[in-house]
Design an enzyme around this catalytic site. Structure first.
Site, PDB file in Angstrom:
ATOM      1  N   HIS A  86       0.822  -1.230   0.000  1.00  0.00           N
ATOM      2  CA  HIS A  86       0.000   0.000   0.000  1.00  0.00           C
ATOM      3  C   HIS A  86       0.848   1.269   0.000  1.00  0.00           C
ATOM      4  O   HIS A  86       0.450   2.277   0.570  1.00  0.00           O
ATOM      5  CB  HIS A  86      -0.954   0.010   1.208  1.00  0.00           C
ATOM      6  CG  HIS A  86      -1.613  -1.311   1.465  1.00  0.00           C
ATOM      7  ND1 HIS A  86      -2.403  -1.942   0.527  1.00  0.00           N
ATOM      8  CD2 HIS A  86      -1.543  -2.149   2.535  1.00  0.00           C
ATOM      9  CE1 HIS A  86      -2.811  -3.100   1.020  1.00  0.00           C
ATOM     10  NE2 HIS A  86      -2.297  -3.254   2.219  1.00  0.00           N
ATOM     11  N   ARG A  87       2.018   1.206  -0.558  1.00  0.00           N
ATOM     12  CA  ARG A  87       2.929   2.356  -0.642  1.00  0.00           C
ATOM     13  C   ARG A  87       3.492   2.778   0.721  1.00  0.00           C
ATOM     14  O   ARG A  87       4.010   3.878   0.865  1.00  0.00           O
ATOM     15  CB  ARG A  87       2.249   3.576  -1.301  1.00  0.00           C
ATOM     16  CG  ARG A  87       1.733   3.309  -2.722  1.00  0.00           C
ATOM     17  CD  ARG A  87       2.901   3.012  -3.654  1.00  0.00           C
ATOM     18  NE  ARG A  87       2.504   2.898  -5.052  1.00  0.00           N
ATOM     19  CZ  ARG A  87       2.286   1.726  -5.691  1.00  0.00           C
ATOM     20  NH1 ARG A  87       2.394   0.580  -5.044  1.00  0.00           N
ATOM     21  NH2 ARG A  87       1.980   1.721  -6.964  1.00  0.00           N
TER      22      ARG A  87
END
Ligand SMILES: Cc1cc2nc3c(=O)[nH]c(=O)nc-3n(C[C@H](O)[C@H](O)[C@H](O)COP(=O)(O)O)c2cc1C
Length: 210
Positions: free
Chosen positions: A188-189
């Site tokens: 998710h970054r």
């Protein structure tokens, strides 16, 4: 015509970095990551982006890491090339490794200096004759109309009976690192970014937001 690349999305999260596992010396972690890249046969694992900057204008190109000696990162090039001239004016450079298959990036910053000529000689003699001839024949970064002259000189050098000697304009640089950032892609970054900044006696470890 407008083109969008919004659809290209890569997910990360193969591995994570934890402060508690970090060695005191960033070169230890660098060696672990580099060895993993070699073991997994990542293509051009030793290729790194070398950025130089003069007059507030940066320029980048790929060079190959050829050795790490006492914590200094060594590459070889033409001292009269654009990068050579820029290093001459401003020895502060940045290096960047990107190993996409491992979702890893390493940023390194430091001062560069010319390698002792004996060490440049040692590497030059280890190279294939073709590479030696190409290094001698090419005034790297000079503008030319076509390759005719370069090929003539190259072929003449290959025909010589004698061993080819390293010219003074070709050799190594060693980069003395002052800063490292190890980047590991996260889900998710939420990537991990661990930094090492050189202090008088050792290294200070930190973490940056992704
Ligand atoms: C995979 C790869 C490896 C390279 N390795 C080197 C190298 O070790 N030394 C070098 O001088 N140029 C190397 N080059 C060429 C440089 O990227 C660059 O074109 C050249 O050094 C001239 O740069 P300059 O005009 O900024 O000085 C490599 C290029 C690639 C794509």
């Amino acid at each position: 015509m407008a083109k969008s690349y919004y659809h290209i999305r890569q997910n990360y999260g193969k591995s994570a970095l934890n402060e508690l596992d970090m060695p005191n010396n960033p070169l230890v972690l660098f060696e672990v990551w580099f060895d993993q890249a070699l073991k997994d046969n990542l293509p051009d694992a030793n290729a790194m982006v070398l950025s130089t900057a003069i007059n507030d204008k940066p320029s980048s190109r790929i060079v190959l890491l050829k050795a790490v000696e006492e914590g200094k990162l060594i590459f070889f090039t033409n001292y009269r090339s654009r990068k050579g001239k820029e290093i001459n004016q401003n020895p502060f450079v940045s290096l960047l490794f990107f190993w996409p298959q491992h979702e890893r990036q390493v940023r390194i910053e430091g001062h560069s200096e010319k390698l002792a000529s004996a060490l440049s000689d040692e590497y030059f003699v280890s190279r294939p004759r073709e590479s030696q001839a190409a290094a001698i024949a090419s005034n790297q970064s000079e503008a030319i109309a076509d390759k005719t002259r370069l090929l003539q000189t190259y072929n003449q050098l290959l025909k010589l009976d004698d061993d080819l000697k390293r010219p003074g304009y070709w050799g190594g640089y060693q980069v003395l690192p002052e800063y490292f950032e190890f980047w590991q892609g996260g889900a998710h970054r939420l990537h991990d970014r661990i930094t090492y900044s050189k202090t008088g006696s050792g290294w200070q470890i930190g973490r940056l937001l992704p």
